[in-house]
Design a protein around this motif. Structure first.
Motif, PDB file in Angstrom:
ATOM      1  N   ASP A 145      17.893  -9.923  -2.091  1.00  0.00           N
ATOM      2  CA  ASP A 145      17.459 -11.187  -2.691  1.00  0.00           C
ATOM      3  C   ASP A 145      15.961 -11.218  -2.984  1.00  0.00           C
ATOM      4  OD1 ASP A 145      20.049 -12.206  -2.620  1.00  0.00           O
ATOM      5  OD2 ASP A 145      19.796 -13.055  -0.609  1.00  0.00           O
ATOM      6  N   ASP A 146      15.217 -10.280  -2.428  1.00  0.00           N
ATOM      7  CA  ASP A 146      13.760 -10.214  -2.639  1.00  0.00           C
ATOM      8  C   ASP A 146      13.392  -9.254  -3.767  1.00  0.00           C
ATOM      9  OD1 ASP A 146      11.054 -10.937  -1.868  1.00  0.00           O
ATOM     10  OD2 ASP A 146      10.892  -8.939  -0.985  1.00  0.00           O
ATOM     11  N   ARG A 147      14.402  -8.689  -4.449  1.00  0.00           N
ATOM     12  CA  ARG A 147      14.141  -7.596  -5.393  1.00  0.00           C
ATOM     13  C   ARG A 147      13.274  -8.007  -6.568  1.00  0.00           C
ATOM     14  NH1 ARG A 147      19.082  -9.709  -6.225  1.00  0.00           N
ATOM     15  NH2 ARG A 147      20.057  -9.749  -8.297  1.00  0.00           N
ATOM     16  N   GLY A 148      13.390  -9.244  -7.048  1.00  0.00           N
ATOM     17  CA  GLY A 148      12.587  -9.685  -8.179  1.00  0.00           C
ATOM     18  C   GLY A 148      11.104  -9.746  -7.843  1.00  0.00           C
ATOM     19  N   ALA A 149      10.779 -10.374  -6.729  1.00  0.00           N
ATOM     20  CA  ALA A 149       9.376 -10.488  -6.307  1.00  0.00           C
ATOM     21  C   ALA A 149       8.823  -9.119  -5.922  1.00  0.00           C
ATOM     22  CB  ALA A 149       9.267 -11.452  -5.133  1.00  0.00           C
ATOM     23  N   ARG A 150       9.648  -8.303  -5.273  1.00  0.00           N
ATOM     24  CA  ARG A 150       9.213  -6.965  -4.883  1.00  0.00           C
ATOM     25  C   ARG A 150       8.913  -6.112  -6.122  1.00  0.00           C
ATOM     26  NH1 ARG A 150       9.768  -4.194   0.032  1.00  0.00           N
ATOM     27  NH2 ARG A 150       9.923  -1.925  -0.173  1.00  0.00           N
ATOM     28  N   TYR A 151       9.731  -6.263  -7.149  1.00  0.00           N
ATOM     29  CA  TYR A 151       9.527  -5.541  -8.410  1.00  0.00           C
ATOM     30  C   TYR A 151       8.186  -5.919  -9.037  1.00  0.00           C
ATOM     31  CZ  TYR A 151      10.630  -4.125 -13.277  1.00  0.00           C
ATOM     32  OH  TYR A 151      10.626  -3.562 -14.536  1.00  0.00           O
ATOM     33  N   ARG A 152       7.907  -7.219  -9.112  1.00  0.00           N
ATOM     34  CA  ARG A 152       6.650  -7.677  -9.722  1.00  0.00           C
ATOM     35  C   ARG A 152       5.439  -7.142  -8.970  1.00  0.00           C
ATOM     36  NH1 ARG A 152       9.542 -12.400  -9.963  1.00  0.00           N
ATOM     37  NH2 ARG A 152       8.446 -13.302  -8.175  1.00  0.00           N
ATOM     38  N   GLU A 153       5.464  -7.274  -7.660  1.00  0.00           N
ATOM     39  CA  GLU A 153       4.303  -6.852  -6.878  1.00  0.00           C
ATOM     40  C   GLU A 153       4.104  -5.335  -6.958  1.00  0.00           C
ATOM     41  OE1 GLU A 153       2.263  -8.142  -2.736  1.00  0.00           O
ATOM     42  OE2 GLU A 153       4.391  -7.616  -2.602  1.00  0.00           O
ATOM     43  N   ALA A 154       5.209  -4.583  -6.925  1.00  0.00           N
ATOM     44  CA  ALA A 154       5.100  -3.126  -7.008  1.00  0.00           C
ATOM     45  C   ALA A 154       4.576  -2.682  -8.366  1.00  0.00           C
ATOM     46  CB  ALA A 154       6.467  -2.496  -6.736  1.00  0.00           C
ATOM     47  N   MET A 155       5.047  -3.324  -9.443  1.00  0.00           N
ATOM     48  CA  MET A 155       4.561  -2.952 -10.764  1.00  0.00           C
ATOM     49  C   MET A 155       3.077  -3.261 -10.914  1.00  0.00           C
ATOM     50  SD  MET A 155       5.648  -4.101 -14.617  1.00  0.00           S
ATOM     51  CE  MET A 155       7.292  -3.392 -14.619  1.00  0.00           C
ATOM     52  N   GLU A 156       2.651  -4.414 -10.408  1.00  0.00           N
ATOM     53  CA  GLU A 156       1.232  -4.762 -10.484  1.00  0.00           C
ATOM     54  C   GLU A 156       0.378  -3.745  -9.726  1.00  0.00           C
ATOM     55  OE1 GLU A 156       1.238  -8.689  -8.944  1.00  0.00           O
ATOM     56  OE2 GLU A 156       2.212  -9.565 -10.723  1.00  0.00           O
ATOM     57  N   LEU A 157       0.887  -3.246  -8.597  1.00  0.00           N
ATOM     58  CA  LEU A 157       0.150  -2.251  -7.828  1.00  0.00           C
ATOM     59  C   LEU A 157       0.076  -0.925  -8.589  1.00  0.00           C
ATOM     60  CD1 LEU A 157      -1.307  -1.334  -5.306  1.00  0.00           C
ATOM     61  CD2 LEU A 157       0.929  -0.996  -4.203  1.00  0.00           C
ATOM     62  N   ILE A 158       1.167  -0.522  -9.218  1.00  0.00           N
ATOM     63  CA  ILE A 158       1.163   0.707 -10.016  1.00  0.00           C
ATOM     64  C   ILE A 158       0.166   0.596 -11.162  1.00  0.00           C
ATOM     65  CG2 ILE A 158       2.544   2.106 -11.612  1.00  0.00           C
ATOM     66  CD1 ILE A 158       4.967   1.460  -9.791  1.00  0.00           C
ATOM     67  N   ARG A 159       0.164  -0.534 -11.838  1.00  0.00           N
ATOM     68  CA  ARG A 159      -0.771  -0.725 -12.952  1.00  0.00           C
ATOM     69  C   ARG A 159      -2.213  -0.669 -12.457  1.00  0.00           C
ATOM     70  NH1 ARG A 159       0.051   0.695 -17.607  1.00  0.00           N
ATOM     71  NH2 ARG A 159       1.641  -0.768 -18.286  1.00  0.00           N
ATOM     72  N   THR A 160      -2.484  -1.245 -11.303  1.00  0.00           N
ATOM     73  CA  THR A 160      -3.835  -1.186 -10.729  1.00  0.00           C
ATOM     74  C   THR A 160      -4.245   0.252 -10.430  1.00  0.00           C
ATOM     75  OG1 THR A 160      -3.649  -3.398  -9.749  1.00  0.00           O
ATOM     76  CG2 THR A 160      -5.266  -1.892  -8.773  1.00  0.00           C
ATOM     77  N   LEU A 161      -3.342   1.016  -9.839  1.00  0.00           N
ATOM     78  CA  LEU A 161      -3.653   2.387  -9.443  1.00  0.00           C
ATOM     79  C   LEU A 161      -3.894   3.298 -10.634  1.00  0.00           C
ATOM     80  CD1 LEU A 161      -1.035   2.726  -6.586  1.00  0.00           C
ATOM     81  CD2 LEU A 161      -3.516   2.888  -6.290  1.00  0.00           C
ATOM     82  N   GLU A 162      -3.139   3.096 -11.708  1.00  0.00           N
ATOM     83  CA  GLU A 162      -3.299   3.997 -12.856  1.00  0.00           C
ATOM     84  C   GLU A 162      -4.448   3.602 -13.767  1.00  0.00           C
ATOM     85  OE1 GLU A 162      -2.474   3.648 -16.339  1.00  0.00           O
ATOM     86  OE2 GLU A 162      -1.913   1.523 -16.259  1.00  0.00           O
ATOM     87  N   SER A 163      -4.917   2.383 -13.665  1.00  0.00           N
ATOM     88  CA  SER A 163      -5.908   1.900 -14.625  1.00  0.00           C
ATOM     89  C   SER A 163      -7.299   1.678 -14.041  1.00  0.00           C
ATOM     90  CB  SER A 163      -5.436   0.586 -15.252  1.00  0.00           C
ATOM     91  OG  SER A 163      -5.315  -0.437 -14.263  1.00  0.00           O
ATOM     92  N   GLU A 164      -7.427   1.600 -12.719  1.00  0.00           N
ATOM     93  CA  GLU A 164      -8.714   1.284 -12.115  1.00  0.00           C
ATOM     94  C   GLU A 164      -9.212   2.431 -11.235  1.00  0.00           C
ATOM     95  OE1 GLU A 164      -8.811  -2.461 -10.098  1.00  0.00           O
ATOM     96  OE2 GLU A 164      -7.547  -3.446 -11.606  1.00  0.00           O
ATOM     97  N   ALA A 165     -10.524   2.555 -11.145  1.00  0.00           N
ATOM     98  CA  ALA A 165     -11.148   3.535 -10.256  1.00  0.00           C
ATOM     99  C   ALA A 165     -11.497   2.854  -8.936  1.00  0.00           C
ATOM    100  CB  ALA A 165     -12.407   4.112 -10.904  1.00  0.00           C
ATOM    101  N   PHE A 166     -11.137   3.490  -7.826  1.00  0.00           N
ATOM    102  CA  PHE A 166     -11.407   2.961  -6.492  1.00  0.00           C
ATOM    103  C   PHE A 166     -11.088   1.457  -6.414  1.00  0.00           C
ATOM    104  CE2 PHE A 166     -14.017   6.755  -6.887  1.00  0.00           C
ATOM    105  CZ  PHE A 166     -13.712   7.432  -5.706  1.00  0.00           C
ATOM    106  N   PRO A 167      -9.830   1.100  -6.685  1.00  0.00           N
ATOM    107  CA  PRO A 167      -9.478  -0.321  -6.780  1.00  0.00           C
ATOM    108  C   PRO A 167      -9.471  -1.021  -5.419  1.00  0.00           C
ATOM    109  CG  PRO A 167      -7.509   1.037  -6.914  1.00  0.00           C
ATOM    110  CD  PRO A 167      -8.675   1.987  -6.932  1.00  0.00           C
ATOM    111  N   ARG A 168      -9.609  -2.320  -5.504  1.00  0.00           N
ATOM    112  CA  ARG A 168      -9.439  -3.199  -4.345  1.00  0.00           C
ATOM    113  C   ARG A 168      -8.253  -4.116  -4.624  1.00  0.00           C
ATOM    114  NH1 ARG A 168     -13.749  -3.617  -0.787  1.00  0.00           N
ATOM    115  NH2 ARG A 168     -15.605  -2.410  -1.390  1.00  0.00           N
ATOM    116  N   LYS A 169      -7.280  -4.105  -3.729  1.00  0.00           N
ATOM    117  CA  LYS A 169      -6.107  -4.954  -3.927  1.00  0.00           C
ATOM    118  C   LYS A 169      -5.382  -5.128  -2.598  1.00  0.00           C
ATOM    119  CE  LYS A 169      -2.077  -5.599  -6.951  1.00  0.00           C
ATOM    120  NZ  LYS A 169      -2.594  -6.862  -7.521  1.00  0.00           N
ATOM    121  N   THR A 170      -4.986  -6.357  -2.316  1.00  0.00           N
ATOM    122  CA  THR A 170      -4.192  -6.664  -1.140  1.00  0.00           C
ATOM    123  C   THR A 170      -2.807  -7.091  -1.584  1.00  0.00           C
ATOM    124  OG1 THR A 170      -6.141  -7.361   0.119  1.00  0.00           O
ATOM    125  CG2 THR A 170      -3.995  -8.108   0.918  1.00  0.00           C
ATOM    126  N   THR A 171      -1.786  -6.499  -0.992  1.00  0.00           N
ATOM    127  CA  THR A 171      -0.416  -6.851  -1.359  1.00  0.00           C
ATOM    128  C   THR A 171       0.304  -7.453  -0.158  1.00  0.00           C
ATOM    129  OG1 THR A 171       0.556  -4.718  -0.753  1.00  0.00           O
ATOM    130  CG2 THR A 171      -0.372  -4.903  -2.971  1.00  0.00           C
TER     131      THR A 171
END
Length: 318
Positions: A145-171
């Motif tokens: 039942d958490d799959r929708g929210a988990r999908y959004r947060e995981a995708m946002e983290l992937i986008r941060t990792l591939e697009s930013e240098a030495f990123p700061r992010k709390t999940t």
């Protein structure tokens, strides 16, 4: 959708304004009477698809065989298989359709996707889904039942990792990035193309703002019009994601055979297929991914006919 400055040739081969391309979903064979493919000659068939002019090969993510579902897909892990196909091919776009993101750790997904992107010289599209097999979720100890929210947060983290240098992010569900680590390799073309597969439990508005393309299984005319219009509206001043669909496919050996549908299988002759594809192009469809599992003919035979007649007709009409 990727802007022109960041649109790789590989992404544009699959998703281009006012054009429609065709791809194949693995395994690249017909296996209508078994849940398990043979993978016989799969390297050569992938090369045949590339030579025939198909735009893409899509790899499925099926961790377990579920007898109630009746299809084990290509059996091989999609990222491992993508690395193998990267060495076997030269120009065809490779992608996932799609990684079941709520069941995977997103830092590892980012690392794997960027590794394939580098190995293919930038001809990789990361397709992400929430999957279609609820029975798999308990095996990973993940709340279905958490799959929708988990999908959004995981995708946002992937986008941060591939697009930013030495990123700061709390999940909430995953880890914390404190600015002291960076993920490599970075995308070959400056940005990793990301595609949603299925609705992924997301509203149209979120998809329109967060993915570069969207593959679903919806292929009737009325629904296509509604989807394309909704994406344009939701994107506002930005470019909407390209829309495409996937389908189980059986190319009739009679070139004059009409369109028929048997539950989720399209059976059609090449002449009607060309007309159907051109019509859907005009409705705004940009890509169609064909699954040959139910085919009554060999994959080699279907690929040869598509490459000799259907794909050239699409190209000449563009």
């Amino acid at each position: 959708m990727l802007d022109k400055a960041h649109a790789s040739q590989s992404f544009a081969r699959v998703f281009t304004d006012d054009q429609l391309s065709v791809g194949l979903i693995t395994p690249l064979e017909a296996y209508p009477d078994s849940p398990f493919p043979t993978l016989k000659d799969h390297r050569r068939i992938a090369q045949q698809a590339e030579e025939a002019g198909f735009a893409s090969i899509w790899l499925r993510d099926v961790p377990f065989y579920d007898p109630n579902f009746g299809d084990a897909a290509q059996m091989l892990d999609p990222f491992v298989y993508a690395g193998y196909l990267a060495a076997a091919t030269e120009t065809i776009t490779l992608g996932t359709i799609g990684i079941v993101l709520p069941l995977r750790e997103p830092v590892s997904v980012a690392k794997q996707a960027l590794s394939v992107d580098r190995l293919t010289g930038g001809r990789f599209v990361l397709g992400l889904s929430t999957g279609d097999r609820p029975v798999e979720y308990p095996a990973f100890n993940v709340d279905f039942d958490d799959r929708g929210a988990r999908y959004r947060e995981a995708m946002e983290l992937i986008r941060t990792l591939e697009s930013e240098a030495f990123p700061r992010k709390t999940t909430q569900r995953f880890g914390t990035l404190s600015g002291n680590l960076d993920l490599y390799p970075k995308p070959v073309n400056g940005r990793l193309p990301i595609m949603a597969v299925g609705r992924s439990r997301q509203p149209i508005e979120w998809l329109a703002r967060n993915v570069d393309a969207w593959i679903w299984a919806v292929d009737d005319d009325r629904a296509i019009r509604e989807i394309v219009d909704a994406l344009k509206t939701a994107a506002g001043d930005g470019a909407p994601p390209a829309y495409g669909y996937s389908t189980f496919f059986d190319l009739d050996p009679n070139p004059d055979a009409p369109y028929q549908r048997f539950y989720n299988v399209v059976r059609i002759g090449r002449k009607a297929l060309i007309d159907r594809l051109l019509h859907h192009r005009d409705l705004g469809v940009r890509h169609i991914a064909l699954n040959l599992k139910p085919s009554q003919r060999s994959a080699q035979s279907v690929i040869e006919e598509m490459g000799s007649h259907v794909l050239p007709a699409l190209k000449s009409a563009s």
